[in-house]
Design an enzyme around this catalytic site. Structure first.
Site, PDB file in Angstrom:
ATOM      1  N   LYS A 102       0.812  -1.227   0.000  1.00 49.25           N
ATOM      2  CA  LYS A 102       0.000   0.000   0.000  1.00 49.25           C
ATOM      3  C   LYS A 102       0.843   1.275   0.000  1.00 49.25           C
ATOM      4  CE  LYS A 102      -3.969  -2.178   0.125  1.00 49.25           C
ATOM      5  NZ  LYS A 102      -4.843  -2.248  -1.060  1.00 49.25           N
ATOM      6  N   SER A 107      -8.186 -11.282  -2.418  1.00 48.79           N
ATOM      7  CA  SER A 107      -8.992 -10.836  -1.275  1.00 48.79           C
ATOM      8  C   SER A 107      -8.503  -9.503  -0.736  1.00 48.79           C
ATOM      9  CB  SER A 107      -8.916 -11.882  -0.149  1.00 48.79           C
ATOM     10  OG  SER A 107      -7.589 -11.967   0.362  1.00 48.79           O
ATOM     11  N   ASP A 108      -7.209  -9.195  -0.962  1.00 47.61           N
ATOM     12  CA  ASP A 108      -6.547  -8.052  -0.321  1.00 47.61           C
ATOM     13  C   ASP A 108      -6.842  -8.068   1.176  1.00 47.61           C
ATOM     14  OD1 ASP A 108      -4.770  -5.947  -0.560  1.00 47.61           O
ATOM     15  OD2 ASP A 108      -6.337  -4.441  -0.736  1.00 47.61           O
ATOM     16  N   HIS A 109      -6.759  -9.254   1.748  1.00 43.13           N
ATOM     17  CA  HIS A 109      -7.113  -9.542   3.142  1.00 43.13           C
ATOM     18  C   HIS A 109      -6.209  -8.756   4.088  1.00 43.13           C
ATOM     19  CE1 HIS A 109      -8.731 -12.290   6.254  1.00 43.13           C
ATOM     20  NE2 HIS A 109      -7.517 -12.348   6.742  1.00 43.13           N
TER      21      HIS A 109
END
Length: 418
Positions: A152, A303-305
């Site tokens: 990110k 999922s970008d969990h």
């Protein structure tokens, strides 16, 4: 333990058994027989009437350990991945300390080696993910890192991205560049659109993403190398990446499950679980992303969990942290917008990209399989969350299909709820 899958509907475009219904016998982790009918051996485990594909891979997962065990431990995180149908997960370096060294990669590999699913660390691209100096990329690659990126965090230094792409070429390293211009983003917390304006929330322009995508692709064309652009969310990004692929550039991209499931209209409730990065976009953009899944521009779905404890989410919307969990929801959501065959391709394509061995469903190959059903419709509730953290944007969402379990590393994992 011998395992027999009775009346298994096989979905595997690389297999001669694709789209057929067969019995499958697995002995000591190897597919021993695939036939119309198999009499189960004595003491074997029988699983009936499931669909089966090569094991799914999630290209962007956070667990927290080491350093943020209160969010999610490696132990529970890997169990969550298994129950969600994934036999391979790529773990982001969102830890403390950051995974930016050979020893940090080895720690994760050793701590997770006994699970049926396998963890593949993504090494930080820069030391401590500060964006200043390249980390020990080659050493991490030798230890088992499958790619390099700062989770990110954009690569604000264009020359650093150029050097990274050049440096990783001799050993086939993949550079991950998160597309977000933080200067343009400013203090934005939601999509720059009428919904955010109406609610009095500062907007993040689509420009913040696609400017970075355009720059990264220009640098890739100049320097060569392998680039992955994670979790795109704008129509312009889709267009730019399609053009780059037409030129023959070695680039892939992913989309997060939240970006194809939700629009910024859900922000009406000010639920901070809807605060994600990239932000949820408007309905027109979401439709374009869904179409890109079928067109092949988007290579895989993640999922970008990102488990976050309640102290980071139970705040005013402006102050809450970005992120939602999502491992448990990928199949139930994706299955609503593409065919079963396309969904499986989107969930298995990351294996080849990141160099994770795969084999078609065939006699003599190691069993690395996901078991699922495509038709069941149900509502996701908090009790369905496997993760320690409960920051899910999908509570109350409609699901289609269920994950039954996985077979990998000579282990059978079945969901207890099934």
């Amino acid at each position: 333990m011998d395992i027999v899958l009775k009346s298994a509907h096989i979905i595997d475009e690389t297999s001669v058994y694709h789209n057929t219904v067969k019995d499958i016998l697995i002995v000591d982790g190897v597919i021993a027989k695939i036939e119309d009918t198999i009499v189960p051996p004595q003491f074997s485990k029988v699983v009936e009437k499931v669909w089966v594909s090569q094991g799914w891979t999630d290209s962007s997962v956070c667990f927290g350990e080491p350093g943020f065990e209160e969010r999610e431990t490696l132990e529970n995180g890997m169990q969550t991945a298994q129950k969600s149908g994934f036999t391979n997960v790529l773990l982001n370096p969102l830890t403390h300390p950051v995974v930016d060294s050979q020893s940090a990669v080895v720690y994760i590999k050793e701590k997770t080696k006994h699970f049926a699913a396998q963890a593949h660390p993504i090494g930080a691209l820069t030391l401590e993910s500060k964006g200043e100096y390249l980390a020990e990329l080659f050493d991490m690659k030798k230890a088992g890192a499958v790619a390099f990126g700062d989770y990110k965090k954009p690569i604000s230094n264009s020359n650093l991205l150029k050097i990274a792409l050049q440096y990783t070429q001799p050993f086939g390293g993949i550079v991950i560049s998160f597309p977000n211009d933080t200067k343009i983003m400013g203090k934005g917390v939601v999509n720059e659109h009428i919904e955010g304006t109406r609610l009095g929330l500062k907007g993040i322009p689509a420009l913040a993403e696609y400017l970075c995508v355009a720059r990264d692709l220009a640098i890739l064309e100049y320097a060569g190398g392998k680039l992955h652009i994670p979790t795109i969310s704008t129509a312009q990004s889709v267009s730019l990446i399609a053009e780059a692929k037409a030129k023959g550039l070695d680039v892939t991209c992913s989309v997060a499950i939240g970006q194809i499931a939700l629009t910024d209209e859900v922000l009406e409730t000010f639920n901070t679980n809807y605060k994600m990065l990239p932000p949820l976009r408007d309905a027109q953009t979401v439709q374009i992303l869904r179409e890109a899944l079928n067109q092949g521009v988007i290579d895989f779905v993640t999922s970008d969990h990102n488990p976050l404890d309640i102290e980071l989410k139970f705040k005013e919307f402006d102050l809450a942290a970005f992120g939602s969990i999502g491992l448990e929801n990928v199949w139930g959501i994706l299955n609503q917008y593409v065919s079963v065959e396309r969904a499986v391709k989107l969930l298995t394509a990351a294996r080849m990209r990141f160099g994770i061995p795969a084999a078609p469903i065939a006699v003599g190959t190691l069993a690395d399989l996901t078991l699922f059903t495509p038709e069941d419709e149900w509502i996701f509730e908090e009790k369905d969350i496997f993760s320690f953290s409960k920051n899910s944007a999908f509570i109350g969402a409609q699901m289609k299909g269920r994950v039954k379990g996985i077979i990998a590393q000579k282990q059978l994992i079945l969901n207890e709820k099934e």
